[in-house]
Design a protein around this motif. Structure first.
Motif, PDB file in Angstrom:
ATOM      1  N   GLU A 185       0.811  -1.209   0.000  1.00 20.09           N
ATOM      2  CA  GLU A 185       0.000   0.000   0.000  1.00 20.09           C
ATOM      3  C   GLU A 185       0.852   1.270   0.000  1.00 20.09           C
ATOM      4  O   GLU A 185       0.716   2.124  -0.856  1.00 20.09           O
ATOM      5  CB  GLU A 185      -0.943   0.031   1.216  1.00 20.09           C
ATOM      6  N   ASN A 186       1.719   1.419   0.998  1.00 22.71           N
ATOM      7  CA  ASN A 186       2.497   2.644   1.143  1.00 22.71           C
ATOM      8  C   ASN A 186       3.987   2.438   0.939  1.00 22.71           C
ATOM      9  O   ASN A 186       4.764   3.369   1.153  1.00 22.71           O
ATOM     10  CB  ASN A 186       2.268   3.250   2.531  1.00 22.71           C
ATOM     11  N   VAL A 187       4.380   1.256   0.558  1.00 15.72           N
ATOM     12  CA  VAL A 187       5.806   0.951   0.463  1.00 15.72           C
ATOM     13  C   VAL A 187       6.104   0.364  -0.909  1.00 15.72           C
ATOM     14  O   VAL A 187       5.385  -0.500  -1.401  1.00 15.72           O
ATOM     15  CB  VAL A 187       6.228  -0.058   1.560  1.00 15.72           C
ATOM     16  N   ARG A 188       7.184   0.838  -1.489  1.00 14.66           N
ATOM     17  CA  ARG A 188       7.656   0.278  -2.752  1.00 14.66           C
ATOM     18  C   ARG A 188       9.144  -0.033  -2.585  1.00 14.66           C
ATOM     19  O   ARG A 188       9.941   0.850  -2.280  1.00 14.66           O
ATOM     20  CB  ARG A 188       7.461   1.281  -3.882  1.00 14.66           C
ATOM     21  N   PHE A 189       9.514  -1.307  -2.753  1.00 21.64           N
ATOM     22  CA  PHE A 189      10.907  -1.745  -2.632  1.00 21.64           C
ATOM     23  C   PHE A 189      11.326  -2.340  -3.962  1.00 21.64           C
ATOM     24  O   PHE A 189      10.630  -3.173  -4.526  1.00 21.64           O
ATOM     25  CB  PHE A 189      11.057  -2.789  -1.517  1.00 21.64           C
ATOM     26  N   TYR A 190      12.484  -1.902  -4.447  1.00 27.23           N
ATOM     27  CA  TYR A 190      12.966  -2.385  -5.726  1.00 27.23           C
ATOM     28  C   TYR A 190      14.460  -2.608  -5.627  1.00 27.23           C
ATOM     29  O   TYR A 190      15.205  -1.710  -5.223  1.00 27.23           O
ATOM     30  CB  TYR A 190      12.652  -1.365  -6.819  1.00 27.23           C
ATOM     31  N   PHE A 191      14.916  -3.816  -5.982  1.00 27.71           N
ATOM     32  CA  PHE A 191      16.338  -4.118  -5.996  1.00 27.71           C
ATOM     33  C   PHE A 191      16.663  -4.861  -7.283  1.00 27.71           C
ATOM     34  O   PHE A 191      16.283  -6.013  -7.450  1.00 27.71           O
ATOM     35  CB  PHE A 191      16.752  -4.953  -4.785  1.00 27.71           C
ATOM     36  N   PRO A 192      17.376  -4.214  -8.209  1.00 28.31           N
ATOM     37  CA  PRO A 192      17.670  -4.830  -9.511  1.00 28.31           C
ATOM     38  C   PRO A 192      18.871  -5.774  -9.443  1.00 28.31           C
ATOM     39  O   PRO A 192      19.948  -5.477  -9.947  1.00 28.31           O
ATOM     40  CB  PRO A 192      17.946  -3.622 -10.399  1.00 28.31           C
ATOM     41  N   ILE A 193      18.702  -6.932  -8.816  1.00 30.42           N
ATOM     42  CA  ILE A 193      19.817  -7.852  -8.594  1.00 30.42           C
ATOM     43  C   ILE A 193      20.385  -8.407  -9.899  1.00 30.42           C
ATOM     44  O   ILE A 193      21.595  -8.494 -10.072  1.00 30.42           O
ATOM     45  CB  ILE A 193      19.423  -8.983  -7.627  1.00 30.42           C
ATOM     46  N   VAL A 194      19.531  -8.778 -10.851  1.00 23.91           N
ATOM     47  CA  VAL A 194      20.015  -9.336 -12.115  1.00 23.91           C
ATOM     48  C   VAL A 194      20.744  -8.254 -12.913  1.00 23.91           C
ATOM     49  O   VAL A 194      21.784  -8.521 -13.522  1.00 23.91           O
ATOM     50  CB  VAL A 194      18.855  -9.946 -12.922  1.00 23.91           C
ATOM     51  N   THR A 195      20.238  -7.048 -12.886  1.00 18.98           N
ATOM     52  CA  THR A 195      20.913  -5.945 -13.565  1.00 18.98           C
ATOM     53  C   THR A 195      22.284  -5.705 -12.947  1.00 18.98           C
ATOM     54  O   THR A 195      23.262  -5.487 -13.669  1.00 18.98           O
ATOM     55  CB  THR A 195      20.051  -4.672 -13.480  1.00 18.98           C
ATOM     56  N   CYS A 196      22.383  -5.760 -11.638  1.00 23.87           N
ATOM     57  CA  CYS A 196      23.667  -5.589 -10.958  1.00 23.87           C
ATOM     58  C   CYS A 196      24.652  -6.689 -11.357  1.00 23.87           C
ATOM     59  O   CYS A 196      25.837  -6.423 -11.571  1.00 23.87           O
ATOM     60  CB  CYS A 196      23.479  -5.586  -9.445  1.00 23.87           C
ATOM     61  N   ILE A 197      24.168  -7.916 -11.465  1.00 22.68           N
ATOM     62  CA  ILE A 197      25.031  -9.029 -11.849  1.00 22.68           C
ATOM     63  C   ILE A 197      25.538  -8.844 -13.275  1.00 22.68           C
ATOM     64  O   ILE A 197      26.727  -9.045 -13.563  1.00 22.68           O
ATOM     65  CB  ILE A 197      24.292 -10.364 -11.680  1.00 22.68           C
TER      66      ILE A 197
END
Length: 72
Positions: free
Chosen positions: A43-55
């Protein structure tokens, strides 16, 4: 010319080329939106971690570093 100045100029040119490739090539390789990148939206939180892009970026930088040392 000072070797540090040459290095800084070369790094600047490389960054400009990478930026142009990222800008115009982003349609074909959507870095940051690859399968495997973690995205959680609540609802109020958006978490994004581009792990494959980092690799992928890490592999490309390692390969570039290897090739640089190979032909030096």
């Amino acid at each position: 010319m000072n070797p540090i100045a040459k290095l800084l100029i070369l790094m600047g040119v490389v960054l400009i080329v990478i930026g142009l490739i990222w800008q115009f090539g982003g349609r074909f390789l959507p870095l940051g939106r690859l399968p495997g990148d973690i995205a959680v939206e609540k609802e109020n939180v958006r978490f994004y971690f581009p792990i494959v892009t980092c690799i992928i970026i890490s592999i490309l930088l390692s390969l570039g570093s290897y090739l640089f040392r190979l032909f030096k």
